[in-house]
Design a protein around this motif. Structure first.
Motif, PDB file in Angstrom:
ATOM      1  N   GLN A  23      65.380  47.132  35.365  1.00 51.66           N
ATOM      2  CA  GLN A  23      66.465  47.823  34.678  1.00 51.66           C
ATOM      3  C   GLN A  23      66.607  47.425  33.208  1.00 51.66           C
ATOM      4  O   GLN A  23      67.578  47.777  32.549  1.00 51.66           O
ATOM      5  N   GLN A  69      64.980  43.102  39.938  1.00 55.89           N
ATOM      6  CA  GLN A  69      65.924  44.146  39.546  1.00 55.89           C
ATOM      7  C   GLN A  69      66.249  44.077  38.053  1.00 55.89           C
ATOM      8  O   GLN A  69      66.382  45.117  37.391  1.00 55.89           O
ATOM      9  N   SER A 124      74.467  42.666  41.610  1.00 54.81           N
ATOM     10  CA  SER A 124      74.587  43.779  40.667  1.00 54.81           C
ATOM     11  C   SER A 124      75.276  43.337  39.375  1.00 54.81           C
ATOM     12  O   SER A 124      74.979  43.855  38.295  1.00 54.81           O
ATOM     13  N   ARG A 125      76.194  42.378  39.479  1.00 59.43           N
ATOM     14  CA  ARG A 125      76.865  41.905  38.269  1.00 59.43           C
ATOM     15  C   ARG A 125      75.905  41.081  37.409  1.00 59.43           C
ATOM     16  O   ARG A 125      75.930  41.169  36.173  1.00 59.43           O
ATOM     17  N   VAL A 170      72.721  41.527  37.197  1.00 58.61           N
ATOM     18  CA  VAL A 170      71.859  42.520  36.559  1.00 58.61           C
ATOM     19  C   VAL A 170      72.599  43.218  35.414  1.00 58.61           C
ATOM     20  O   VAL A 170      72.056  43.418  34.325  1.00 58.61           O
ATOM     21  N   SER A 171      73.849  43.565  35.645  1.00 61.64           N
ATOM     22  CA  SER A 171      74.641  44.251  34.625  1.00 61.64           C
ATOM     23  C   SER A 171      74.811  43.397  33.376  1.00 61.64           C
ATOM     24  O   SER A 171      74.690  43.887  32.240  1.00 61.64           O
TER      25      SER A 171
END
Length: 339
Positions: free
Chosen positions: A53, A49, A14-15, A17-18
Motif C-alpha cells: 500500500q 501490507q 490496519s492502523r 499500515v495507515s
C-alpha cells in the motif's frame, strides 16, 4: 537525511499500515516496526501490507534477532518480500531484548548475531550459506536481489562488530554526546577492518514529540509521553553494567548514572507511554535521548545529528499525538532539515 517511522505492531494492523502510508505522504522513506512475537502481532505479515500500500517506503524490523526464527526462515521472508516489491526491505537485527526475555530466554550473543548477519544477507541475495554444516541456497532468488543488514548496538564489543560486519548501525537514542562517541567507535572499527566507514549507514532512533510552544506545561506533557524510552534504553544499559561494571570506563557515565535508581521492569508496558516502570528516568535524560519541544528545536537537534554523520532519523511514534507529529515533520521539520 532520511527519515523513518517506528511503530509497535499493536492491533489493529490496519492502523499501523495507515500510519505508514501517512508517513510516506509526508516524506518519510523508511517504515520500521518492533519485532517481539509475544508482545505484539507478527511484523512481517504487516510489512507485506505496508509494502503493498506504499510505493517507495523501505520496510524492516527495529529489530529482529537471530533466535525467534531460524536464519534461513528470516532470510526467506526478506527475500520473498523483496521479490514481490523490489528490494524495499532492510534487516535490523540485535540481541533480542523483549523478544527473548518474555519467552524465558536470554538475549543472544554477539557471535550468534555475527553468524546470522552473514547467513541472512547471503541467502537473501541468492548466494550460498552454511547452516552449521549444511550449505543451502535459494534457487528462486533472482539476480539483483539485495538485503542490507543493520545492527543495533550500545556496548563496546557490539559497536566493534557493527563497524566490522554490518551494513548499518542503529543507535536507539538521540543524545549528541553519545551519538558522537558511538558513531566514532563504529567508524573506527570499520577502518580497522579494512572497510570504507562511509559504507556503514548511521541510523539514530528515538521518540519525537512536537509541541506548539516551549511552555513548561507543554514540555512536561511531552516528557511524560516519551519517558518510556529511557526505561527501554535502561534495559540495555543494565546489561552493559552487569557485563562491564559501571565505573570501568567501558561504558560512558552518561549512560550508566541514570539507571542507579532502576528497580525492575515489566515488559507488559514495554515501549508504551505511561509505563510505570520508568519513573526513575529523569527529565534531563528524556530531553537528551529524545526530541521534544517546538519544531525549531527538532530542526536544531537533527541538524546537529546530521553533522555527526547520522544518515537517518527514525522517529518512535508511540504517544498520544501520532498523526500530529507525522504531519509536523512532513510540513515543517523534514523540509527545513533537508531544504
Amino acid at each position: 537525511m532520511d527519515f523513518g517511522l517506528v511503530l509497535q505492531t499493536d492491533p489493529p494492523a490496519s492502523r499501523v499500515v495507515s500510519l505508514m502510508k501517512r508517513a510516506e505522504r509526508n516524506g518519510f522513506r523508511y517504515g520500521w516496526t518492533f519485532d517481539s512475537a509475544v508482545l505484539w502481532q507478527e511484523p512481517f505479515v504487516i510489512h507485506s501490507q505496508i509494502l503493498a500500500q506504499t510505493r517507495r517506503l523501505t520496510v524492516g524490523p527495529m529489530v529482529t534477532n537471530p533466535s525467534t526464527r531460524t536464519w534461513e526462515v528470516t532470510a526467506s521472508t526478506f527475500a520473498t518480500l523483496n521479490d514481490m516489491f523490489g528490494n524495499r526491505t532492510v534487516c535490523g537485527i540485535g540481541r533480542g531484548d523483549s523478544a527473548m526475555r518474555v519467552a524465558g530466554r536470554r538475549p543472544d550473543t554477539l557471535a550468534r548475531i555475527s553468524g546470522a548477519m552473514k547467513v541472512i544477507r547471503a541467502l537473501a541475495r541468492g548466494d550460498e550459506a552454511d547452516l552449521g554444516g549444511t550449505v543451502v541456497r535459494f534457487p528462486w532468488v533472482r539476480p539483483g536481489a539485495a538485503l542490507p543488514v543493520w545492527m543495533a548496538a550500545y556496548g563496546p564489543k557490539a559497536l566493534k562488530l557493527t563497524g566490522e560486519e554490518a551494513d548499518g548501525f542503529i543507535l536507539q537514542l538521540a543524545d549528541l554526546y553519545l551519538t558522537e562517541y558511538m558513531v566514532k567507535a563504529v567508524k573506527d572499527a570499520a577502518v580497522a577492518a579494512g572497510r570504507d566507514p562511509a559504507e556503514v549507514t548511521i541510523c539514530v532512533a528515538a521518540p519525537a514529540y512536537v509541541t506548539e510552544d516551549d511552555s513548561p506545561g507543554a514540555l512536561a506533557h511531552a516528557r511524560e509521553q516519551c519517558r518510556w524510552f529511557g526505561g527501554m534504553v535502561g534495559n540495555h544499559v543494565a546489561d552493559l553494567v552487569a557485563r562491564y561494571g559501571d565505573h570501568t570506563g567501558m561504558v560512558p557515565r552518561e549512560l550508566t548514572d541514570y539507571i542507579e535508581a532502576r528497580q525492575g521492569y515489566d515488559y507488559a508496558h514495554h515501549g508504551r507511554s505511561g509505563n510505570p516502570d520508568t519513573a526513575f528516568v529523569p527529565d534531563a535524560i528524556v530531553d537528551r535521548f529524545c526530541l521534544i519541544g517546538p519544531a525549531e528545536r527538532h530542526i536544531e537537534k537533527l541538524t546537529a545529528l546530521r553533522a555527526l554523520g547520522v544518515d537517518q532519523f527514525a522517529l518512535y511514534d508511540m504517544h498520544d499525538a501520532q498523526e500530529a507529529v507525522i504531519e509536523a515533520y512532513g510540513t515543517t521539520v523534514i523540509p527545513a532539515v533537508n531544504g
